[in-house]
Design an enzyme around this catalytic site. Structure first.
Site, mmCIF file in Angstrom:
data_model
loop_
_atom_site.group_PDB
_atom_site.id
_atom_site.type_symbol
_atom_site.label_atom_id
_atom_site.label_comp_id
_atom_site.label_asym_id
_atom_site.label_seq_id
_atom_site.Cartn_x
_atom_site.Cartn_y
_atom_site.Cartn_z
ATOM 1 N N ARG A 139 1.218 -0.853 -0.244
ATOM 2 C CA ARG A 139 0.299 -0.254 0.197
ATOM 3 C C ARG A 139 1.070 0.915 -0.387
ATOM 4 O O ARG A 139 1.710 1.015 0.798
ATOM 5 C CB ARG A 139 -0.511 -0.049 1.286
ATOM 6 C CG ARG A 139 -1.941 -1.070 1.730
ATOM 7 C CD ARG A 139 -2.944 -1.358 0.452
ATOM 8 N NE ARG A 139 -3.860 -2.051 0.767
ATOM 9 C CZ ARG A 139 -3.882 -3.217 -0.353
ATOM 10 N NH1 ARG A 139 -3.239 -3.366 -1.346
ATOM 11 N NH2 ARG A 139 -4.821 -3.993 -0.392
ATOM 12 N N GLU A 198 4.330 33.698 1.203
ATOM 13 C CA GLU A 198 4.531 34.385 0.597
ATOM 14 C C GLU A 198 5.013 34.082 -1.231
ATOM 15 O O GLU A 198 5.056 34.558 -2.025
ATOM 16 C CB GLU A 198 6.377 34.993 0.996
ATOM 17 C CG GLU A 198 7.021 33.719 0.977
ATOM 18 C CD GLU A 198 8.473 33.786 1.643
ATOM 19 O OE1 GLU A 198 9.069 32.772 1.352
ATOM 20 O OE2 GLU A 198 8.180 34.482 2.747
#
Length: 188
Positions: A44, A144
């Site tokens: 997985r 930013e």
């Protein structure tokens, strides 16, 4: 849900081995080997995410949305204000913060609508969706590296954006349909 209760699920997959592959700013990736219910094993691939919040914010019968470029999709998207949880941050606080940062609006009150998984087949991300309609204007404070525009759209415009594909992410689809239900019935 507790690990013990999950272990009682008839198809529970016990982790035999977990290997960290990547740790980034927002996500990490691990590969687990699991024991299947029939005694076999499988691999997985799991994306770990800190969780996120989204806000269906209504002002003057219009929903606040942001338009930004989404690199994984290679196109611009119209979405409800949203963002990831900071370490230790409560979802409600994050929702209030993200709403103000991206739209400049402060919510006097906020209501939790639903928490949902985004892609449970490979990721553990949970998005906590909130509703706010008691807002006051403040100042936008983008990160930013964040570039977006904010607009207020009608329900009809939101439905047209869905039809055209400008809105196609799960959190915004759920937010629009919740708003539509609230508009039609007065409840969620």
């Amino acid at each position: 849900m507790s690990e013990r209760k999950e272990q009682q699920h008839p198809f529970y997959e016990k982790t035999l081995e977990s290997k960290a592959i990547f740790a980034g700013k927002v996500i990490s990736l691990q590969v687990d080997t699991v024991l299947l219910p029939d005694g076999g094993t499988a691999t997985r691939e799991i994306v770990r995410h800190p969780g996120a919040v989204a806000v269906a914010a209504i002002v003057d019968n219009k929903m606040l949305v942001v338009d930004q470029f989404r690199k994984p999709l290679g196109k611009g998207q119209v979405e409800v204000p949203a963002g990831k949880l900071d370490p230790g941050e409560e979802p409600e606080s994050a929702a209030l913060r993200e709403l103000e940062e991206e739209t400049g609006y402060r919510a006097r009150s906020i209501r939790h609508l639903q928490s949902f998984s985004t892609s449970p087949g490979f990721a553990d991300e949970i998005i906590h969706l909130y509703f706010a309609d008691d807002l006051e204007k403040g100042d936008v404070r983008l990160d930013e590296d964040e570039f977006l525009t904010c607009e207020a759209i009608t329900l009809e415009e939101a439905m047209a954006y869905i039809q055209s594909g400008r809105i196609c992410d799960a959190k915004t689809l759920i937010a629009v349909y919740a708003w539509r239900m609230h508009t039609l019935t007065g409840s969620f």
